[in-house]
Design a protein around this motif. Structure first.
Motif, PDB file in Angstrom:
ATOM      1  N   LEU A  74       8.799   5.387   6.547  1.00 52.63           N
ATOM      2  CA  LEU A  74       7.379   4.679   6.554  1.00 52.63           C
ATOM      3  C   LEU A  74       7.047   4.148   5.213  1.00 52.63           C
ATOM      4  O   LEU A  74       7.556   4.507   4.235  1.00 52.63           O
ATOM      5  CB  LEU A  74       6.507   6.301   6.609  1.00 52.63           C
ATOM      6  CG  LEU A  74       6.800   7.085   7.850  1.00 52.63           C
ATOM      7  CD1 LEU A  74       5.781   8.431   7.674  1.00 52.63           C
ATOM      8  CD2 LEU A  74       6.404   6.408   9.108  1.00 52.63           C
ATOM      9  N   ASP A  75       6.140   3.091   5.249  1.00 51.51           N
ATOM     10  CA  ASP A  75       5.789   2.411   4.163  1.00 51.51           C
ATOM     11  C   ASP A  75       4.227   2.497   4.009  1.00 51.51           C
ATOM     12  O   ASP A  75       3.597   2.188   4.772  1.00 51.51           O
ATOM     13  CB  ASP A  75       6.053   0.812   4.354  1.00 51.51           C
ATOM     14  CG  ASP A  75       5.815  -0.200   3.360  1.00 51.51           C
ATOM     15  OD1 ASP A  75       5.709   0.455   2.194  1.00 51.51           O
ATOM     16  OD2 ASP A  75       6.165  -1.265   3.402  1.00 51.51           O
ATOM     17  N   ALA A  76       4.206   3.121   2.736  1.00 50.21           N
ATOM     18  CA  ALA A  76       2.494   3.394   2.378  1.00 50.21           C
ATOM     19  C   ALA A  76       1.953   1.740   1.786  1.00 50.21           C
ATOM     20  O   ALA A  76       2.110   1.463   0.689  1.00 50.21           O
ATOM     21  CB  ALA A  76       2.749   4.418   1.383  1.00 50.21           C
ATOM     22  N   ASN A  77       1.544   1.010   2.721  1.00 54.69           N
ATOM     23  CA  ASN A  77       1.160  -0.377   2.650  1.00 54.69           C
ATOM     24  C   ASN A  77       0.211  -0.328   1.362  1.00 54.69           C
ATOM     25  O   ASN A  77      -0.927   0.507   1.520  1.00 54.69           O
ATOM     26  CB  ASN A  77       0.718  -0.961   3.939  1.00 54.69           C
ATOM     27  CG  ASN A  77       0.433  -2.308   3.780  1.00 54.69           C
ATOM     28  OD1 ASN A  77       0.980  -3.094   2.874  1.00 54.69           O
ATOM     29  ND2 ASN A  77      -0.353  -2.835   4.545  1.00 54.69           N
ATOM     30  N   SER A  78       0.157  -1.318   0.455  1.00 55.72           N
ATOM     31  CA  SER A  78      -0.562  -1.232  -0.809  1.00 55.72           C
ATOM     32  C   SER A  78      -0.981   0.132  -1.265  1.00 55.72           C
ATOM     33  O   SER A  78      -2.064   0.256  -1.469  1.00 55.72           O
ATOM     34  CB  SER A  78      -1.979  -1.995  -0.404  1.00 55.72           C
ATOM     35  OG  SER A  78      -1.689  -3.294   0.139  1.00 55.72           O
ATOM     36  N   GLY A  79       0.030   0.866  -1.479  1.00 52.94           N
ATOM     37  CA  GLY A  79       0.003   2.351  -1.832  1.00 52.94           C
ATOM     38  C   GLY A  79      -0.973   2.439  -3.007  1.00 52.94           C
ATOM     39  O   GLY A  79      -1.594   3.412  -3.079  1.00 52.94           O
ATOM     40  N   PHE A  80      -0.743   1.649  -4.285  1.00 50.30           N
ATOM     41  CA  PHE A  80      -1.345   1.805  -5.245  1.00 50.30           C
ATOM     42  C   PHE A  80      -2.708   1.893  -5.184  1.00 50.30           C
ATOM     43  O   PHE A  80      -3.679   2.440  -5.689  1.00 50.30           O
ATOM     44  CB  PHE A  80      -1.132   0.824  -6.590  1.00 50.30           C
ATOM     45  CG  PHE A  80       0.273   0.918  -7.017  1.00 50.30           C
ATOM     46  CD1 PHE A  80       1.230   1.875  -6.482  1.00 50.30           C
ATOM     47  CD2 PHE A  80       0.733  -0.030  -7.980  1.00 50.30           C
ATOM     48  CE1 PHE A  80       2.521   2.058  -7.243  1.00 50.30           C
ATOM     49  CE2 PHE A  80       2.125   0.033  -8.707  1.00 50.30           C
ATOM     50  CZ  PHE A  80       2.894   1.212  -8.248  1.00 50.30           C
ATOM     51  N   TRP A  81      -3.325   0.878  -4.194  1.00 49.96           N
ATOM     52  CA  TRP A  81      -4.638   0.542  -4.078  1.00 49.96           C
ATOM     53  C   TRP A  81      -5.376   1.885  -3.258  1.00 49.96           C
ATOM     54  O   TRP A  81      -6.461   1.810  -3.174  1.00 49.96           O
ATOM     55  CB  TRP A  81      -5.002  -0.490  -3.317  1.00 49.96           C
ATOM     56  CG  TRP A  81      -4.708  -1.771  -4.016  1.00 49.96           C
ATOM     57  CD1 TRP A  81      -4.498  -1.955  -5.284  1.00 49.96           C
ATOM     58  CD2 TRP A  81      -4.435  -3.217  -3.538  1.00 49.96           C
ATOM     59  NE1 TRP A  81      -4.086  -3.101  -5.946  1.00 49.96           N
ATOM     60  CE2 TRP A  81      -4.123  -3.911  -4.801  1.00 49.96           C
ATOM     61  CE3 TRP A  81      -4.413  -3.851  -2.307  1.00 49.96           C
ATOM     62  CZ2 TRP A  81      -3.935  -5.256  -4.617  1.00 49.96           C
ATOM     63  CZ3 TRP A  81      -4.250  -5.143  -2.160  1.00 49.96           C
ATOM     64  CH2 TRP A  81      -4.021  -5.848  -3.215  1.00 49.96           C
ATOM     65  N   GLN A  82      -4.739   2.782  -2.912  1.00 47.24           N
ATOM     66  CA  GLN A  82      -5.113   3.962  -2.349  1.00 47.24           C
ATOM     67  C   GLN A  82      -5.380   5.083  -3.341  1.00 47.24           C
ATOM     68  O   GLN A  82      -6.278   5.977  -3.085  1.00 47.24           O
ATOM     69  CB  GLN A  82      -3.996   4.611  -1.408  1.00 47.24           C
ATOM     70  CG  GLN A  82      -3.622   3.791  -0.192  1.00 47.24           C
ATOM     71  CD  GLN A  82      -4.686   2.950   0.307  1.00 47.24           C
ATOM     72  OE1 GLN A  82      -5.550   3.770   0.897  1.00 47.24           O
ATOM     73  NE2 GLN A  82      -4.508   1.661   0.778  1.00 47.24           N
ATOM     74  N   ILE A  83      -5.194   4.796  -4.358  1.00 51.49           N
ATOM     75  CA  ILE A  83      -5.476   5.868  -5.718  1.00 51.49           C
ATOM     76  C   ILE A  83      -6.875   5.057  -6.400  1.00 51.49           C
ATOM     77  O   ILE A  83      -6.637   4.490  -7.194  1.00 51.49           O
ATOM     78  CB  ILE A  83      -4.370   5.917  -6.586  1.00 51.49           C
ATOM     79  CG1 ILE A  83      -3.069   6.433  -5.834  1.00 51.49           C
ATOM     80  CG2 ILE A  83      -4.627   7.020  -7.737  1.00 51.49           C
ATOM     81  CD1 ILE A  83      -1.965   6.479  -6.577  1.00 51.49           C
ATOM     82  N   PRO A  84      -8.006   5.935  -6.326  1.00 49.04           N
ATOM     83  CA  PRO A  84      -9.135   5.539  -6.973  1.00 49.04           C
ATOM     84  C   PRO A  84      -9.027   5.766  -8.543  1.00 49.04           C
ATOM     85  O   PRO A  84      -8.523   6.650  -8.918  1.00 49.04           O
ATOM     86  CB  PRO A  84     -10.138   6.197  -6.523  1.00 49.04           C
ATOM     87  CG  PRO A  84      -9.831   7.382  -5.707  1.00 49.04           C
ATOM     88  CD  PRO A  84      -8.183   7.240  -5.452  1.00 49.04           C
ATOM     89  N   LEU A  85      -9.654   4.876  -9.303  1.00 47.08           N
ATOM     90  CA  LEU A  85      -9.464   5.068 -10.656  1.00 47.08           C
ATOM     91  C   LEU A  85     -10.874   5.856 -11.230  1.00 47.08           C
ATOM     92  O   LEU A  85     -11.939   5.550 -10.364  1.00 47.08           O
ATOM     93  CB  LEU A  85      -9.668   3.590 -11.321  1.00 47.08           C
ATOM     94  CG  LEU A  85      -8.471   2.656 -11.539  1.00 47.08           C
ATOM     95  CD1 LEU A  85      -8.702   1.523 -11.970  1.00 47.08           C
ATOM     96  CD2 LEU A  85      -7.247   3.654 -11.938  1.00 47.08           C
ATOM     97  N   ASP A  86     -10.896   6.507 -12.338  1.00 47.50           N
ATOM     98  CA  ASP A  86     -12.169   7.262 -12.446  1.00 47.50           C
ATOM     99  C   ASP A  86     -12.780   6.044 -13.202  1.00 47.50           C
ATOM    100  O   ASP A  86     -12.447   5.039 -13.787  1.00 47.50           O
ATOM    101  CB  ASP A  86     -11.846   8.217 -13.416  1.00 47.50           C
ATOM    102  CG  ASP A  86     -11.237   8.077 -14.771  1.00 47.50           C
ATOM    103  OD1 ASP A  86     -11.341   7.092 -15.379  1.00 47.50           O
ATOM    104  OD2 ASP A  86     -10.414   9.201 -15.151  1.00 47.50           O
ATOM    105  N   LYS A  87     -14.285   6.296 -13.484  1.00 50.03           N
ATOM    106  CA  LYS A  87     -15.152   5.102 -14.060  1.00 50.03           C
ATOM    107  C   LYS A  87     -14.653   4.593 -15.452  1.00 50.03           C
ATOM    108  O   LYS A  87     -14.453   3.517 -15.651  1.00 50.03           O
ATOM    109  CB  LYS A  87     -16.622   5.593 -14.263  1.00 50.03           C
ATOM    110  CG  LYS A  87     -17.550   4.650 -14.265  1.00 50.03           C
ATOM    111  CD  LYS A  87     -18.889   5.119 -14.223  1.00 50.03           C
ATOM    112  CE  LYS A  87     -19.845   3.760 -14.211  1.00 50.03           C
ATOM    113  NZ  LYS A  87     -21.302   4.321 -13.921  1.00 50.03           N
TER     114      LYS A  87
END
Length: 101
Positions: free
Chosen positions: A33-46
């Motif tokens: 399985l490939d987590a497509n654009s995986g980094f973008w699934q992690i929100p940054l705090d403000k």
């Protein structure tokens, strides 16, 4: 990037290839399985989001999600993926790829 010079990395190592291959002993069916654009699934705090501000001819913008290019992103992503799959038999995670057998 000046930000990367000041980022404190958490150093979460990737699993070694030998370790992963040993786990596959006797496996008959594999799937990846490939987590497509995986980094973008992690929100940054403000607060972290403001550190990613960049300027364009159209104004200032900042990332709301973990961008590629931040020096700590791969370690952080690997740690989160490893935590999610911990205790699930027949799985190995290597960055955004999950191997299932």
């Amino acid at each position: 990037m000046e930000l990367n010079k000041n980022v404190m990395r958490e150093l979460h190592p990737l699993p070694k290839a030998e370790y992963s291959l040993n786990l596959l002993t006797g496996a008959k069916i594999l799937s990846k399985l490939d987590a497509n654009s995986g980094f973008w699934q992690i929100p940054l705090d403000k607060k972290s989001s403001y550190l990613t501000t960049f300027i364009t001819p159209f104004g200032r913008f900042r990332f709301q999600r973990l961008p590629f290019g931040i020096s700590s992103a791969p370690d952080h992503f690997q740690r989160r993926m490893s935590q999610m799959l911990e205790g699930i038999p027949g799985t190995i995670c290597h960055m955004d790829d999950i191997l299932i057998w």
